[in-house]
Design a protein around this motif. Structure first.
Motif, PDB file in Angstrom:
ATOM      1  N   PHE A 156      33.986  49.116  75.142  1.00 40.73           N
ATOM      2  CA  PHE A 156      33.731  48.820  73.719  1.00 40.73           C
ATOM      3  C   PHE A 156      35.055  48.782  72.949  1.00 40.73           C
ATOM      4  CE2 PHE A 156      29.245  48.652  73.674  1.00 40.73           C
ATOM      5  CZ  PHE A 156      28.775  49.574  74.593  1.00 40.73           C
ATOM      6  N   ALA A 207      31.700  50.592  69.339  1.00 37.40           N
ATOM      7  CA  ALA A 207      30.434  49.985  69.799  1.00 37.40           C
ATOM      8  C   ALA A 207      29.677  49.405  68.597  1.00 37.40           C
ATOM      9  CB  ALA A 207      29.592  51.032  70.513  1.00 37.40           C
ATOM     10  N   GLY A 240      24.868  48.209  70.272  1.00 37.69           N
ATOM     11  CA  GLY A 240      26.087  48.684  70.940  1.00 37.69           C
ATOM     12  C   GLY A 240      26.122  50.192  71.018  1.00 37.69           C
ATOM     13  N   ALA A 254      26.000  52.547  74.350  1.00 37.04           N
ATOM     14  CA  ALA A 254      27.048  53.554  74.635  1.00 37.04           C
ATOM     15  C   ALA A 254      26.407  54.905  74.944  1.00 37.04           C
ATOM     16  CB  ALA A 254      27.994  53.664  73.451  1.00 37.04           C
TER      17      ALA A 254
END
Ligand SMILES: Cc1cc2c(cc1C)[n+](S(=O)(=O)[O-])c1c(=O)[nH]c(=O)nc-1n2C[C@H](O)[C@H](O)[C@H](O)COP(=O)(O)O
Length: 496
Positions: free
Chosen positions: A118, A424, A432, A436
């Motif tokens: 990320f 993220a 995102g 994560a």
């Protein structure tokens, strides 16, 4: 009730000079003339929007209630009929076109396999000032790198032939049952990375039963973040203590009333650290006029943060802790403790916990990593029979579940994670952040099995080899010297 007449865009546009400066924020006009010289981010950035709509520039940096809190009422000029405001077509700079192209080509979310992926994507797609603010750390960023390097000096001593068919890494943090021993730590200015800001982290944390620590310097208001929480989601408050204790008392009491379950007082930032990467990137955007050879000691790298953090009280001391205990029933945790002597002091004054942390390397450069201070602290607490008296957390450089496991083997209750969730969020939004968190859960399950531990309780210091941890050996490679010290490193300087 008489309808308040709205100002027109033409009327507001008349107030567009340094000695008569109005701006529009969220459809309301404000006379900021007298405030201009006080704006620590400099007056230039405000004058750029004199007589115009400044909402887009204002939002990521300032909590929504900033103007209500800090601008005298007589400067609030009232609502503006936004249909009469001329929106200037901003020409898209080549650099911005480049960035848009990188966003089109960015990897699919599924192609991010770990938290560092990320970071790689965020670095390519984020606005430079946002990347600068999130990624930067103090001075030569030695501690920033040490935070990760320290984990790499710890090796595992795994057990074999343990039936690890069932692995359970749930635990409690300040009495709250969580699915996994990490929390989203407080990181300021969430809207620099995502238009919705910290509420994106709130929603993702709710989905994964992860605790969120709400920053004092959030872009979203405290109530917006609390309102975005899931029904039984637990949130903590991170507090920068205000010179005006009445303001601090109001914030703490309101947080408790809203249901916050922990008060994390940040004790490592009597002044914000000097973040030169951030400074350089701010320079290419719109430096404040204080930079113009005024010789004034203004560290514009704090431009954004300083605009909303000059209230932090450098006089905060141990003497204040009894006062905090008198104004709240929330457990009090000191965030940013960096030596065992202060942990013992925290036990003495009745704190519920400490976070061993150097603020992600953003404060005192050459501060030791949280994991190293943990390895120094726990044996002393155990020897004195105090290890059950206080919950010890660490943060800084946690990027893998193995980092979490190492911290728990050494006696931490849990860990805080900052930048990875910001990256993220900035690159992929809520999806995102959720990915994560899921990646960490998957890594946790696998590595608990591989180390031979079925529960958090089975993790202990016998499973790690820390002989190399205290030997810093060759300092972390100074990438900064390679890439950033060259004063012509950033495009703007090259064009001068
Ligand atoms: C990355 C980041 C960290 C900030 C942070 C902002 C960013 C962008 N900010 S700051 O603007 O003042 O520096 C805060 C903050 O508001 N309050 C705080 O207690 N810690 C702040 N921290 C430190 C944070 O809570 C953790 O200590 C740190 O992020 C942990 O390191 P990692 O980022 O490597 O996980």
């Amino acid at each position: 009730m008489t309808k308040v007449t709205e100002l027109t865009g033409v009327e507001v546009a008349k107030h567009k000079s340094a000695d008569d400066c109005w701006v529009i924020v969220h459809g309301r006009a404000y006379d900021v003339t007298e405030f201009l010289p006080e704006h620590p981010g400099g007056s230039k950035i405000i004058l750029k929007y004199a007589g115009k709509d400044a909402t887009e520039e204002f939002d990521p940096i300032h909590p929504p209630d900033t103007l209500d809190k800090y601008l005298p009422k007589d400067k609030h000029k009232g609502p503006v009929d936004m249909s009469t405001v001329v929106v200037e077509k901003q020409e898209v700079l080549p650099e911005e076109q480049e960035r848009m192209k990188r966003i089109e080509e960015m990897p699919l979310l599924e192609q991010c396999y770990n938290l560092l992926d990320f970071e790689g994507v965020a670095k390519r797609v984020m606005k430079k000032t946002a990347w600068g603010y999130y990624s930067s750390a103090a001075d030569d960023e030695i501690t920033l790198r040490e935070n990760q390097n320290a984990f790499q000096r710890i090796w595992f001593r795994p057990k074999v032939l343990v039936n690890v068919e069932k692995v359970d890494f749930t635990t409690t943090m300040l009495g709250t049952k969580v699915d996994i021993p990490f929390y989203v730590t407080a990181t300021a200015l969430g809207k620099l990375g995502h238009i919705e800001g910290e509420v994106v982290l709130t929603r993702a944390a709710a989905k994964h039963n992860v605790i969120q620590m709400i920053p004092t310097l959030a872009s979203c208001s405290f109530d917006e973040i609390m309102d975005a929480a899931g029904t039984d989601q637990v949130q903590w408050l991170q507090l920068y203590v205000n010179k005006d204790r009445a303001i601090t008392k109001k914030i703490v009491e309101h947080a408790e009333k809203r249901g916050c379950k922990g008060l994390f007082i940040t004790v490592d930032a009597p002044q914000l650290g000097r973040r030169e990467k951030d400074m350089r990137l701010k320079f290419t955007d719109e430096g404040s006029n204080v930079q113009k050879g005024s010789g004034e000691k203004t560290d514009n790298s704090q431009g954004a943060a300083r605009a909303i953090s000059s209230f932090i009280d450098p006089a905060l001391s141990w003497d204040d802790i009894p006062w905090f205990k008198s104004i709240t029933k929330m457990p009090i945790i000191l965030k940013g403790v960096q030596r065992v002597e202060d942990v013992l002091r925290a036990v003495e004054v009745g704190c519920a916990g400490v976070v061993l942390s150097n603020h992600g390397g953003r404060q005192l450069d050459f501060a030791r990593s949280g994991i190293e201070v943990l390895a120094e602290t726990m044996p002393v607490l155990k020897k004195m029979g105090l290890d059950k008296k206080i919950e010890v957390y660490i943060d800084g450089g946690v990027r893998r579940a193995t980092d979490i496991i190492k911290a728990l083997c050494l006696g931490a209750k849990g860990v805080g994670i900052g930048r990875p969730f910001l990256y993220a969020m900035s690159a992929y939004g809520q999806d995102g952040v959720e990915r994560a968190m899921q990646l960490l859960k998957d890594e946790m399950e696998m590595n608990m099995r591989l180390i031979g531990a079925r529960t958090i309780e089975e993790l202990n210091e016998g499973m790690v080899d820390v002989r190399g941890l205290f030997n810093h050996g060759v300092g972390p490679t100074n990438h900064l010297a390679e890439r950033v010290y060259d004063p012509l490193a950033s495009p703007a300087q090259r064009e001068r």
